[in-house]
Design a protein around this motif. Structure first.
Motif, PDB file in Angstrom:
ATOM      1  N   ALA A 121     148.650 -38.172  39.705  1.00 42.48           N
ATOM      2  CA  ALA A 121     148.644 -37.808  41.221  1.00 42.48           C
ATOM      3  C   ALA A 121     149.482 -38.710  42.111  1.00 42.48           C
ATOM      4  CB  ALA A 121     147.032 -38.215  41.392  1.00 42.48           C
ATOM      5  N   THR A 122     149.506 -39.968  41.869  1.00 38.41           N
ATOM      6  CA  THR A 122     150.553 -40.866  42.535  1.00 38.41           C
ATOM      7  C   THR A 122     151.954 -40.443  42.427  1.00 38.41           C
ATOM      8  OG1 THR A 122     149.051 -42.584  42.337  1.00 38.41           O
ATOM      9  CG2 THR A 122     151.170 -43.031  43.247  1.00 38.41           C
ATOM     10  N   ILE A 123     152.527 -40.236  41.445  1.00 37.84           N
ATOM     11  CA  ILE A 123     153.707 -39.742  41.045  1.00 37.84           C
ATOM     12  C   ILE A 123     153.918 -38.286  42.062  1.00 37.84           C
ATOM     13  CG2 ILE A 123     155.560 -39.020  39.541  1.00 37.84           C
ATOM     14  CD1 ILE A 123     154.374 -41.049  37.507  1.00 37.84           C
ATOM     15  N   GLN A 124     153.294 -37.386  41.673  1.00 39.50           N
ATOM     16  CA  GLN A 124     153.301 -36.181  42.534  1.00 39.50           C
ATOM     17  C   GLN A 124     153.382 -36.253  43.944  1.00 39.50           C
ATOM     18  OE1 GLN A 124     154.374 -33.492  40.508  1.00 39.50           O
ATOM     19  NE2 GLN A 124     154.489 -34.678  38.673  1.00 39.50           N
ATOM     20  N   GLU A 125     152.588 -37.426  44.466  1.00 37.03           N
ATOM     21  CA  GLU A 125     152.641 -37.509  46.016  1.00 37.03           C
ATOM     22  C   GLU A 125     153.598 -38.331  46.370  1.00 37.03           C
ATOM     23  OE1 GLU A 125     148.457 -38.556  46.481  1.00 37.03           O
ATOM     24  OE2 GLU A 125     147.847 -36.694  45.810  1.00 37.03           O
ATOM     25  N   LEU A 126     154.347 -39.159  45.584  1.00 40.74           N
ATOM     26  CA  LEU A 126     155.538 -39.936  46.460  1.00 40.74           C
ATOM     27  C   LEU A 126     156.760 -39.411  45.950  1.00 40.74           C
ATOM     28  CD1 LEU A 126     153.942 -43.520  45.352  1.00 40.74           C
ATOM     29  CD2 LEU A 126     154.283 -42.563  47.548  1.00 40.74           C
ATOM     30  N   ILE A 127     156.944 -38.714  44.927  1.00 38.68           N
ATOM     31  CA  ILE A 127     158.307 -38.212  44.414  1.00 38.68           C
ATOM     32  C   ILE A 127     158.716 -36.791  45.303  1.00 38.68           C
ATOM     33  CG2 ILE A 127     159.638 -37.228  42.470  1.00 38.68           C
ATOM     34  CD1 ILE A 127     159.182 -40.102  42.244  1.00 38.68           C
ATOM     35  N   PRO A 128     159.865 -36.703  45.835  1.00 34.23           N
ATOM     36  CA  PRO A 128     160.307 -35.649  46.462  1.00 34.23           C
ATOM     37  C   PRO A 128     160.084 -34.186  45.637  1.00 34.23           C
ATOM     38  CG  PRO A 128     161.815 -37.200  46.907  1.00 34.23           C
ATOM     39  CD  PRO A 128     160.890 -37.730  45.833  1.00 34.23           C
ATOM     40  N   ALA A 129     159.421 -33.174  46.513  1.00 36.16           N
ATOM     41  CA  ALA A 129     159.291 -32.085  45.457  1.00 36.16           C
ATOM     42  C   ALA A 129     160.487 -31.517  44.584  1.00 36.16           C
ATOM     43  CB  ALA A 129     158.845 -30.845  46.590  1.00 36.16           C
ATOM     44  N   ARG A 130     161.689 -31.744  45.274  1.00 37.08           N
ATOM     45  CA  ARG A 130     162.815 -31.199  44.422  1.00 37.08           C
ATOM     46  C   ARG A 130     163.013 -31.794  43.275  1.00 37.08           C
ATOM     47  NH1 ARG A 130     164.344 -34.165  48.626  1.00 37.08           N
ATOM     48  NH2 ARG A 130     165.986 -35.817  47.962  1.00 37.08           N
ATOM     49  N   LYS A 131     162.450 -33.136  43.159  1.00 40.67           N
ATOM     50  CA  LYS A 131     162.736 -34.058  41.926  1.00 40.67           C
ATOM     51  C   LYS A 131     161.577 -34.357  41.007  1.00 40.67           C
ATOM     52  CE  LYS A 131     167.025 -35.662  42.849  1.00 40.67           C
ATOM     53  NZ  LYS A 131     168.112 -35.543  41.820  1.00 40.67           N
ATOM     54  N   ARG A 132     160.554 -33.245  41.208  1.00 42.71           N
ATOM     55  CA  ARG A 132     159.452 -33.605  40.347  1.00 42.71           C
ATOM     56  C   ARG A 132     159.362 -33.166  38.928  1.00 42.71           C
ATOM     57  NH1 ARG A 132     155.365 -31.784  45.287  1.00 42.71           N
ATOM     58  NH2 ARG A 132     155.610 -33.417  46.647  1.00 42.71           N
ATOM     59  N   GLY A 133     160.237 -31.930  38.988  1.00 41.75           N
ATOM     60  CA  GLY A 133     160.518 -31.515  37.433  1.00 41.75           C
ATOM     61  C   GLY A 133     161.211 -32.423  36.718  1.00 41.75           C
ATOM     62  N   PHE A 134     162.289 -33.119  37.266  1.00 35.49           N
ATOM     63  CA  PHE A 134     163.145 -33.839  36.570  1.00 35.49           C
ATOM     64  C   PHE A 134     162.206 -35.352  36.176  1.00 35.49           C
ATOM     65  CE2 PHE A 134     165.104 -37.963  37.610  1.00 35.49           C
ATOM     66  CZ  PHE A 134     166.083 -38.480  36.466  1.00 35.49           C
ATOM     67  N   THR A 135     161.263 -35.655  37.139  1.00 34.83           N
ATOM     68  CA  THR A 135     160.531 -36.764  36.917  1.00 34.83           C
ATOM     69  C   THR A 135     159.533 -36.545  35.898  1.00 34.83           C
ATOM     70  OG1 THR A 135     160.716 -37.473  39.264  1.00 34.83           O
ATOM     71  CG2 THR A 135     158.678 -38.570  38.095  1.00 34.83           C
ATOM     72  N   ASP A 136     158.905 -35.394  35.890  1.00 40.01           N
ATOM     73  CA  ASP A 136     158.107 -35.240  34.666  1.00 40.01           C
ATOM     74  C   ASP A 136     158.834 -35.215  33.298  1.00 40.01           C
ATOM     75  OD1 ASP A 136     155.934 -34.749  36.081  1.00 40.01           O
ATOM     76  OD2 ASP A 136     155.972 -32.544  36.444  1.00 40.01           O
ATOM     77  N   LEU A 137     160.099 -34.685  33.162  1.00 41.90           N
ATOM     78  CA  LEU A 137     160.793 -34.772  32.159  1.00 41.90           C
ATOM     79  C   LEU A 137     161.032 -36.253  31.439  1.00 41.90           C
ATOM     80  CD1 LEU A 137     163.393 -31.797  32.479  1.00 41.90           C
ATOM     81  CD2 LEU A 137     161.619 -31.798  31.011  1.00 41.90           C
ATOM     82  N   VAL A 138     161.549 -37.030  32.547  1.00 43.38           N
ATOM     83  CA  VAL A 138     161.669 -38.373  32.240  1.00 43.38           C
ATOM     84  C   VAL A 138     160.276 -38.866  31.777  1.00 43.38           C
ATOM     85  CG1 VAL A 138     162.360 -40.662  33.207  1.00 43.38           C
ATOM     86  CG2 VAL A 138     163.757 -38.850  33.813  1.00 43.38           C
TER      87      VAL A 138
END
Length: 249
Positions: free
Chosen positions: A143-160
């Motif tokens: 929940a925290t990551i999805q709410e702090l990370i910019p929307a355009r980078k969430r896919g990249f963040t999930d992969l990492v």
């Protein structure tokens, strides 16, 4: 954007848009590292238990059967399921920061206690609580990551972050080789040391998380728009200062 607070009123805010338009910076890497370590810890735990099961079963003060070794894995999974449900519910009510701190502390203490277990029952209880900490981590951290990370980078963040599970698995495999080497650690204590080191790694994550703020989006939906505004302003100042420092280098 309109958000309804707990009081039932309507608050107009640009907080989500401001978070989404921020350029990627060191702040976002801190969020990914400090919170994403959960997946590393999970990979570490699963691999360690699998690698150390023989040593645990043969330990002179444990004497576990194959069924009991299997039950330890089941206890961990059951704890993770319950932790995800309980801490997930609490995350929406008490806040992201409070819960991702509590769940990591639960994991930290339970993992160290696993290394100090004196029989099957105590180890099973500690593995169950360790699982609860990891399960709760998934709820609070996602929940925290999805709410702090910019929307355009969430896919990249999930992969990492999801890929980092295998970093934990590799660390667990390497750690078990050291823990099971009688020339390095006495055979009776190797598996105990491995669990305690896993808890020590969580201490590092706990220190990093001190610098992660509460989710402004959560604050907006829980009647604290002024606090959310302050946090977003501080994040913006930090990110743009980092960019300015980078341009001057």
């Amino acid at each position: 954007m309109d958000n309804a607070g707990e009081s039932g009123g309507i608050v107009e805010t640009d907080v989500p848009a401001r978070l989404d338009r921020l350029p990627w910076g060191r702040f976002h890497w801190l969020v990914v590292t400090a919170l994403g370590v959960t997946w590393i810890l999970d990979g570490l735990e699963v691999t360690l238990v699998g690698s150390l099961s023989g040593a645990i079963a043969e330990a002179p003060d444990m004497h576990l059967s194959s069924a009991q070794v299997g039950a330890l894995g089941s206890a961990y999974v059951a704890g993770a399921v319950l932790g995800a449900l309980v801490f997930g519910w609490l995350t929406d009510r008490l806040g992201r920061k409070r819960l991702f701190t509590i769940t990591l502390v639960v994991y930290l203490i339970a993992t160290i206690l696993s290394g100090l277990a004196w029989n099957f029952a105590s180890l099973a209880v500690f593995r169950f609580i360790t699982g609860m900490g990891i399960g709760g981590e998934y709820s609070a951290v996602n929940a925290t990551i999805q709410e702090l990370i910019p929307a355009r980078k969430r896919g990249f963040t999930d992969l990492v972050i999801n890929g980092s599970y295998w970093i934990g698995a590799a660390l667990g495999a390497a750690g078990s080789l050291i823990a099971l080497d009688p020339h390095i650690v006495p055979q009776a204590y190797g598996w105990r040391v491995a669990f305690i080191i896993g808890g020590a790694l969580a201490v590092i994550a706990l220190l990093l998380r001190r610098f992660i703020p509460e989710s402004p989006r959560w604050l907006m939906t829980h009647g604290q728009p002024h606090v959310a505004e302050r946090i977003v302003t501080a994040i913006e100042a930090r990110v743009f200062t980092e960019i300015g420092d980078g341009l001057r280098m």
